[in-house]
Design a protein around this motif. Structure first.
Motif, PDB file in Angstrom:
ATOM      1  N   THR A 130       0.843  -1.185   0.000  1.00  0.00           N
ATOM      2  CA  THR A 130       0.000   0.000   0.000  1.00  0.00           C
ATOM      3  C   THR A 130       0.881   1.238   0.000  1.00  0.00           C
ATOM      4  O   THR A 130       1.705   1.415   0.901  1.00  0.00           O
ATOM      5  N   GLY A 131       0.707   2.065  -1.035  1.00  0.00           N
ATOM      6  CA  GLY A 131       1.451   3.317  -1.091  1.00  0.00           C
ATOM      7  C   GLY A 131       2.951   3.152  -1.069  1.00  0.00           C
ATOM      8  O   GLY A 131       3.663   3.942  -0.420  1.00  0.00           O
ATOM      9  N   GLY A 132       3.462   2.126  -1.741  1.00  0.00           N
ATOM     10  CA  GLY A 132       4.907   1.928  -1.805  1.00  0.00           C
ATOM     11  C   GLY A 132       5.503   1.211  -0.623  1.00  0.00           C
ATOM     12  O   GLY A 132       6.716   0.980  -0.581  1.00  0.00           O
ATOM     13  N   ARG A 133       4.699   0.830   0.368  1.00  0.00           N
ATOM     14  CA  ARG A 133       5.188   0.113   1.543  1.00  0.00           C
ATOM     15  C   ARG A 133       4.537  -1.259   1.624  1.00  0.00           C
ATOM     16  O   ARG A 133       3.371  -1.437   1.281  1.00  0.00           O
ATOM     17  N   PHE A 134       5.308  -2.224   2.066  1.00  0.00           N
ATOM     18  CA  PHE A 134       4.798  -3.579   2.242  1.00  0.00           C
ATOM     19  C   PHE A 134       4.430  -3.799   3.701  1.00  0.00           C
ATOM     20  O   PHE A 134       5.156  -3.384   4.611  1.00  0.00           O
ATOM     21  N   LYS A 135       3.299  -4.441   3.905  1.00  0.00           N
ATOM     22  CA  LYS A 135       2.852  -4.775   5.249  1.00  0.00           C
ATOM     23  C   LYS A 135       2.773  -6.296   5.353  1.00  0.00           C
ATOM     24  O   LYS A 135       2.030  -6.943   4.617  1.00  0.00           O
ATOM     25  N   ALA A 136       3.568  -6.867   6.251  1.00  0.00           N
ATOM     26  CA  ALA A 136       3.630  -8.321   6.420  1.00  0.00           C
ATOM     27  C   ALA A 136       2.955  -8.717   7.722  1.00  0.00           C
ATOM     28  O   ALA A 136       3.299  -8.213   8.797  1.00  0.00           O
ATOM     29  N   ARG A 137       1.990  -9.610   7.609  1.00  0.00           N
ATOM     30  CA  ARG A 137       1.321 -10.156   8.789  1.00  0.00           C
ATOM     31  C   ARG A 137       1.983 -11.492   9.128  1.00  0.00           C
ATOM     32  O   ARG A 137       2.052 -12.390   8.291  1.00  0.00           O
ATOM     33  N   ILE A 138       2.438 -11.606  10.353  1.00  0.00           N
ATOM     34  CA  ILE A 138       3.297 -12.725  10.762  1.00  0.00           C
ATOM     35  C   ILE A 138       2.739 -13.353  12.033  1.00  0.00           C
ATOM     36  O   ILE A 138       2.203 -12.651  12.904  1.00  0.00           O
ATOM     37  N   THR A 139       2.881 -14.662  12.138  1.00  0.00           N
ATOM     38  CA  THR A 139       2.524 -15.377  13.365  1.00  0.00           C
ATOM     39  C   THR A 139       3.783 -15.939  14.010  1.00  0.00           C
ATOM     40  O   THR A 139       4.531 -16.701  13.386  1.00  0.00           O
ATOM     41  N   GLN A 140       4.009 -15.529  15.245  1.00  0.00           N
ATOM     42  CA  GLN A 140       5.108 -16.085  16.040  1.00  0.00           C
ATOM     43  C   GLN A 140       4.607 -17.346  16.735  1.00  0.00           C
ATOM     44  O   GLN A 140       3.730 -17.298  17.587  1.00  0.00           O
ATOM     45  N   ARG A 141       5.134 -18.502  16.337  1.00  0.00           N
ATOM     46  CA  ARG A 141       4.718 -19.747  16.965  1.00  0.00           C
ATOM     47  C   ARG A 141       5.298 -19.840  18.375  1.00  0.00           C
ATOM     48  O   ARG A 141       6.415 -19.377  18.630  1.00  0.00           O
ATOM     49  N   PRO A 142       4.576 -20.462  19.299  1.00  0.00           N
ATOM     50  CA  PRO A 142       5.102 -20.557  20.675  1.00  0.00           C
ATOM     51  C   PRO A 142       6.287 -21.503  20.774  1.00  0.00           C
ATOM     52  O   PRO A 142       6.260 -22.599  20.205  1.00  0.00           O
ATOM     53  N   ARG A 143       7.325 -21.079  21.452  1.00  0.00           N
ATOM     54  CA  ARG A 143       8.450 -21.955  21.793  1.00  0.00           C
ATOM     55  C   ARG A 143       8.240 -22.575  23.168  1.00  0.00           C
ATOM     56  O   ARG A 143       8.969 -23.463  23.569  1.00  0.00           O
ATOM     57  N   TYR A 144       7.244 -22.054  23.910  1.00  0.00           N
ATOM     58  CA  TYR A 144       6.965 -22.433  25.298  1.00  0.00           C
ATOM     59  C   TYR A 144       8.159 -22.121  26.192  1.00  0.00           C
ATOM     60  O   TYR A 144       8.341 -22.714  27.252  1.00  0.00           O
ATOM     61  N   VAL A 145       8.964 -21.190  25.717  1.00  0.00           N
ATOM     62  CA  VAL A 145      10.101 -20.662  26.469  1.00  0.00           C
ATOM     63  C   VAL A 145      10.178 -19.175  26.175  1.00  0.00           C
ATOM     64  O   VAL A 145      10.119 -18.759  25.012  1.00  0.00           O
ATOM     65  N   ASP A 146      10.277 -18.359  27.214  1.00  0.00           N
ATOM     66  CA  ASP A 146      10.403 -16.914  27.050  1.00  0.00           C
ATOM     67  C   ASP A 146      11.834 -16.602  26.603  1.00  0.00           C
ATOM     68  O   ASP A 146      12.779 -16.754  27.379  1.00  0.00           O
ATOM     69  N   VAL A 147      11.997 -16.178  25.335  1.00  0.00           N
ATOM     70  CA  VAL A 147      13.349 -15.962  24.810  1.00  0.00           C
ATOM     71  C   VAL A 147      14.055 -14.816  25.514  1.00  0.00           C
ATOM     72  O   VAL A 147      15.290 -14.771  25.553  1.00  0.00           O
ATOM     73  N   ALA A 148      13.308 -13.886  26.074  1.00  0.00           N
ATOM     74  CA  ALA A 148      13.928 -12.774  26.799  1.00  0.00           C
ATOM     75  C   ALA A 148      14.541 -13.241  28.113  1.00  0.00           C
ATOM     76  O   ALA A 148      15.503 -12.643  28.615  1.00  0.00           O
ATOM     77  N   LYS A 149      13.995 -14.322  28.679  1.00  0.00           N
ATOM     78  CA  LYS A 149      14.506 -14.836  29.952  1.00  0.00           C
ATOM     79  C   LYS A 149      15.509 -15.972  29.770  1.00  0.00           C
ATOM     80  O   LYS A 149      16.398 -16.155  30.597  1.00  0.00           O
ATOM     81  N   CYS A 150      15.362 -16.747  28.702  1.00  0.00           N
ATOM     82  CA  CYS A 150      16.214 -17.920  28.506  1.00  0.00           C
ATOM     83  C   CYS A 150      17.674 -17.497  28.316  1.00  0.00           C
ATOM     84  O   CYS A 150      17.983 -16.612  27.516  1.00  0.00           O
ATOM     85  N   ILE A 151      18.576 -18.140  29.050  1.00  0.00           N
ATOM     86  CA  ILE A 151      20.002 -17.813  28.969  1.00  0.00           C
ATOM     87  C   ILE A 151      20.791 -18.937  28.279  1.00  0.00           C
ATOM     88  O   ILE A 151      22.015 -18.891  28.233  1.00  0.00           O
ATOM     89  N   GLY A 152      20.097 -19.924  27.740  1.00  0.00           N
ATOM     90  CA  GLY A 152      20.771 -20.992  27.005  1.00  0.00           C
ATOM     91  C   GLY A 152      21.628 -21.894  27.860  1.00  0.00           C
ATOM     92  O   GLY A 152      22.583 -22.506  27.353  1.00  0.00           O
TER      93      GLY A 152
END
Length: 430
Positions: A91-113
């Motif tokens: 739309t108007g020279g810009r692309f809009k992508a609709r995306i689904t983040q599948r659950p990892r059942y692990v919070d990546v912000a908290k996981c330290i590997g």
């Protein structure tokens, strides 16, 4: 920076394999903000799963891992893994992508590997990353050099014992995690969605899935890899070192009755590479390649083929008609010899199917680019501008546009990045 700006990028790269990473790095080094969308739990694509590359026999991980790390740490690149692309609209020279983040059942912000969850998990399941030859836990980091180094829980096999949740030092395990939908905006798109191997488990003539000692080429890559399941080449049925090994070329390719009428181009070369590596690891083994034609199309590829013959690898020009189980775990190959004539039989301890390749992703209904009848994305000017699609601002790189080797995929990714950069600069100037 507000939330809307965090989801606004100059380029969306769909696919985090070697082509997608190269395109993303080339654009990011020019100062463009890039989002890399990957459906797997880690970037790296097929190349990070390989043992070595042809014709140089360089370590595949040694080439791919630095690019993965560079993309992960680049200030202009944002990685989105375990994601599905739903739609892309312009739309108007810009692309809009609709995306689904599948659950990892692990919070990546908290996981330290730390992998503590993996160590205590009592559930073992076949590890697809190792060709199904070894086991992984129901919660684990996908493989040793995965990026991001974050655990993923497999809900199909998890028995909800709670051990991983209790031992996690950061309380990152979340059994109730749900899919999350979000929207990205970008001024250009690079499609680098790669390929998949053809799967003929429902075709009895190849014995795939029914005969334990018939494997595909990616499984052989794992057997040959230094970080593979066995640290040596063993046949799956009984752990014996194979004395005779056969490669069957064009297994399902160049055959309209199997649904793949085209040549997949690089199968000959990866079979020759694997045969040479096998000759080094099993010097007493007899190695035979059944081929229809040898396609040695790249720089030094013909010499690579000649070197393989000089090493004692046997090349038999033949069309394999059927593969059956034989006694003591051996595999019987029935073929038509195209030089001597006549139908012949031969038995081998291990048979590797050089499967053809098909597109890794079908854009139909998701983004308005056209495809060939084989579903590879159509290049509107394959000779002059091989990365152009019929949608302005959308470019294609690597095996998404057709079968090609790693060298050509990287070169094409650089071209796609250049074309995307030119498009972005022209749009900014207008």
């Amino acid at each position: 920076m507000n939330a809307a700006n965090r989801m606004a990028y100059d380029t969306l790269v769909v696919g985090g394999g070697i082509a997608g990473l190269q395109a993303a790095l080339d654009l990011a080094d020019q100062g463009f903000r890039v989002a890399v969308l990957e459906r797997g739990a880690s970037i790296g694509g097929k190349m990070i799963r390989l043992s070595k590359v042809f014709p140089t026999l360089d370590c595949a991980s040694c080439i791919t891992t630095p690019k993965m790390a560079s993309a992960a740490h680049h200030p202009n690149i944002t990685l989105f893994t375990a994601c599905d692309l739903n739609t892309v609209t312009k739309t108007g020279g810009r692309f809009k992508a609709r995306i689904t983040q599948r659950p990892r059942y692990v919070d990546v912000a908290k996981c330290i590997g730390c992998r503590q969850c993996e160590y205590v998990c009592p559930v073992l399941v076949p590890d697809a990353e190792q060709g199904g030859f070894s086991a992984r836990k129901a919660i684990c980091i996908p493989f040793s050099n995965a990026i991001p180094q974050k655990a993923v829980l497999d809900p199909e096999h998890c028995m909800l014992c709670g051990k991983c949740e209790k031992i996690c030092p950061t309380q990152a395990v979340d059994y109730l995690q749900q899919p999350v939908e979000f929207v990205l905006a970008a001024s250009s798109v690079v499609l680098s969605t790669g390929y998949e191997m053809t799967d003929y488990r429902d075709k009895p003539q190849y014995g795939m899935g029914a005969i334990p000692n018939v494997i595909d080429a990616l499984q052989m890559e794992r057997l040959l890899a230094p970080h593979g399941p066995y640290n040596r080449v063993l046949r799956p049925s009984d752990g014996k070192e194979p004395d005779t090994i056969a490669f069957v070329q064009c297994a399902g390719s160049r055959d309209h009755s199997m649904g793949v009428g085209y040549c997949s181009r690089f199968c000959c070369m990866y079979a020759i590479k694997q045969a040479m590596l096998l000759s080094g690891s099993l010097p007493l083994a007899e190695i035979r390649i059944y081929y229809m034609d040898i396609r040695a199309f790249g720089k030094n590829y013909e010499q690579f083929y000649q070197n393989a013959k000089a090493m004692g690898i046997e090349f038999v020009k033949a069309k394999v008609a059927r593969i059956d189980a034989a006694e003591e775990g051996r595999v019987r190959v029935r073929y038509e010899d195209q030089l001597e004539g006549g139908a012949l039989d031969a038995e081998h301890d291990l048979v590797v199917l050089s499967m053809g390749v098909v597109p890794g992703w079908n854009p139909r209904g998701i983004i308005s680019v056209s495809c060939h009848t084989d579903q590879f994305i159509r290049q509107v000017q394959p000779k002059r501008q091989p990365t152009w699609t019929d949608q302005p601002g959308v470019f294609v790189a690597g095996a998404a546009a057709g079968p090609k080797d790693i060298v050509d995929s990287i070169a094409e990714a650089g071209s796609a990045a250049m074309q995307a950069a030119n498009y972005l600069k022209a749009a900014a100037a207008s």
